[in-house]
Design a protein around this motif. Structure first.
Motif, PDB file in Angstrom:
ATOM      1  N   TYR A 109     -13.956   6.105   2.279  1.00  0.00           N
ATOM      2  CA  TYR A 109     -12.839   5.908   1.351  1.00  0.00           C
ATOM      3  C   TYR A 109     -13.626   5.285   0.346  1.00  0.00           C
ATOM      4  N   VAL A 145      -7.422   6.644   5.422  1.00  0.00           N
ATOM      5  CA  VAL A 145      -7.028   5.219   5.524  1.00  0.00           C
ATOM      6  C   VAL A 145      -7.927   4.443   6.637  1.00  0.00           C
ATOM      7  N   ASP A 203       0.801  -1.186   0.208  1.00  0.00           N
ATOM      8  CA  ASP A 203      -0.007  -0.148  -0.038  1.00  0.00           C
ATOM      9  C   ASP A 203       0.837   1.153  -0.054  1.00  0.00           C
ATOM     10  N   LEU A 256      -3.758   4.418  -3.024  1.00  0.00           N
ATOM     11  CA  LEU A 256      -4.570   4.285  -2.267  1.00  0.00           C
ATOM     12  C   LEU A 256      -5.235   5.855  -2.466  1.00  0.00           C
TER      13      LEU A 256
END
Length: 356
Positions: free
Chosen positions: A328, A322, A183, A259
């Motif tokens: 998200y 996160v 990530d 991400l």
């Protein structure tokens, strides 16, 4: 058929330069006769039309006097219907000579790519109006820049057209494989500390819990401050968590896998990196710099926008995107559809209407 000349410093590395290449494609597809006049021999982006590359033709030793003579002859010979000036213009005397004695066309369009107006307009209103004659129309790349130009200088013939995003091309680029695992979050673009403020990015990343969770920060780009960036990474003891990757022509596989992407600029015009990330279905976090981010980001819907120059607030935003899985997921699901109004088809139509 209208004959159009796009003037640009180069077609290499920067957002304004990438726009010049994309504009040449858009206008060619509208069946205009497109020419590009470029002063520096630096090409990273595919373009359409006939190129006049001043540095390639005459090298670096051409005098200013000869350069003016060559360019005056070039514009006189072609008798363009429209000249679209895509360069920075921060030296009044030079620009006055170009605009009044060199550039020859029925209509001039001068694009303002940054909220830092002194790169495009003299500080003096009198000199600005002396420079930009009646046949010159100023086009800004964001609504906020347009409003500021009108209120600060009183130009009536000033509009705005957003930079377009070529989703089809980005999809194709993003489909290529890249050797990267784990990530990570991403910042990419020109490595120019006075504008992009990588110090803020690195400080916020260090304050966040991302590196403790094994989420790395990748920075991709080229520019004059690469050494500064590397030194700042070492100064903050982030060598194991931040990776620098030199400029790549196709950053989109990285953007797709990130991400989210982060923008920390002191000022912008209309940051293409935000549009490109959203086109890759990658959420974005940006500081609320002038200008562009608040015209692209729908806070909490396709990304987050935070107070500028506030490392604590930015670190909290990094942590939130996160930690909050539902937020998200929502931002990622909305990303691509949120930029429909910036599609190359819609922006091409706006340029067609302007040129008519």
């Amino acid at each position: 058929m209208k004959k159009i000349c796009i003037i640009t410093t180069s077609l290499g590395k920067g957002g304004a330069e990438r726009f010049s290449a994309l504009l040449s494609q858009m206008l060619s597809e509208l069946e205009y006769e497109v020419h590009i006049m470029m002063t520096k021999n630096d090409i990273d982006y595919a373009f359409f039309g006939e190129m006049f590359n001043l540095q390639q033709e005459f090298g670096d030793n051409i005098s200013d006097f000869k350069k003016i003579k060559v360019l005056r002859s070039y514009f006189k010979k072609h008798a363009f219907d429209v000249i679209i000036d895509n360069r920075t213009r921060n030296k009044f005397l030079k620009e006055f000579i170009l605009y009044h004695y060199v550039f020859k066309a029925k209509k001039m369009i001068s694009i303002v790519h940054s909220y830092y107006l002194l790169n495009y307009l003299p500080r003096s209103k009198f000199l600005a109006k002396l420079l930009y004659k009646n046949k010159t129309k100023i086009i800004t790349v964001s609504k906020e820049i347009q409003e500021t130009v009108i209120s600060s200088y009183g130009f009536k013939d000033c509009g705005h057209i957003y930079n377009p995003v070529d989703v089809e091309k980005i999809d194709k680029g993003a489909s290529q494989e890249v050797a990267i695992s784990g990530d990570f979050i991403l910042s990419y673009g020109r490595i120019d500390e006075p504008v992009k403020n990588f110090t803020l990015l690195l400080k916020a990343y260090k304050k966040s819990f991302l590196h403790q969770k094994g989420i790395k920060l990748y920075v991709i780009g080229g520019g004059k401050d690469v050494i500064f960036l590397k030194e700042k990474i070492r100064e903050l003891a982030l060598e194991d968590h931040v990776d620098y990757i030199p400029f790549v022509n196709n950053p989109f596989p990285y953007v797709k896998k990130a991400l989210f992407t982060v923008l920390t600029s002191r000022h912008e015009g209309f940051p293409m990196v935000l549009l490109e990330a959203l086109a890759c279905q990658t959420p974005v976090i940006s500081v609320n710099c002038k200008s562009g981010p608040k015209e692209i980001i729908q806070h909490g819907a396709n990304g987050l926008i935070v107070e500028n120059y506030n490392a604590e607030a930015l670190a909290n935003a990094l942590n939130t995107l996160v930690d909050d899985k539902s937020l998200y997921t929502k931002c990622k699901a909305n990303a691509k559809n949120s930029i429909d109004k910036f599609s190359i088809e819609k922006i091409t139509k706006e340029w067609e209407n302007l040129l008519r």
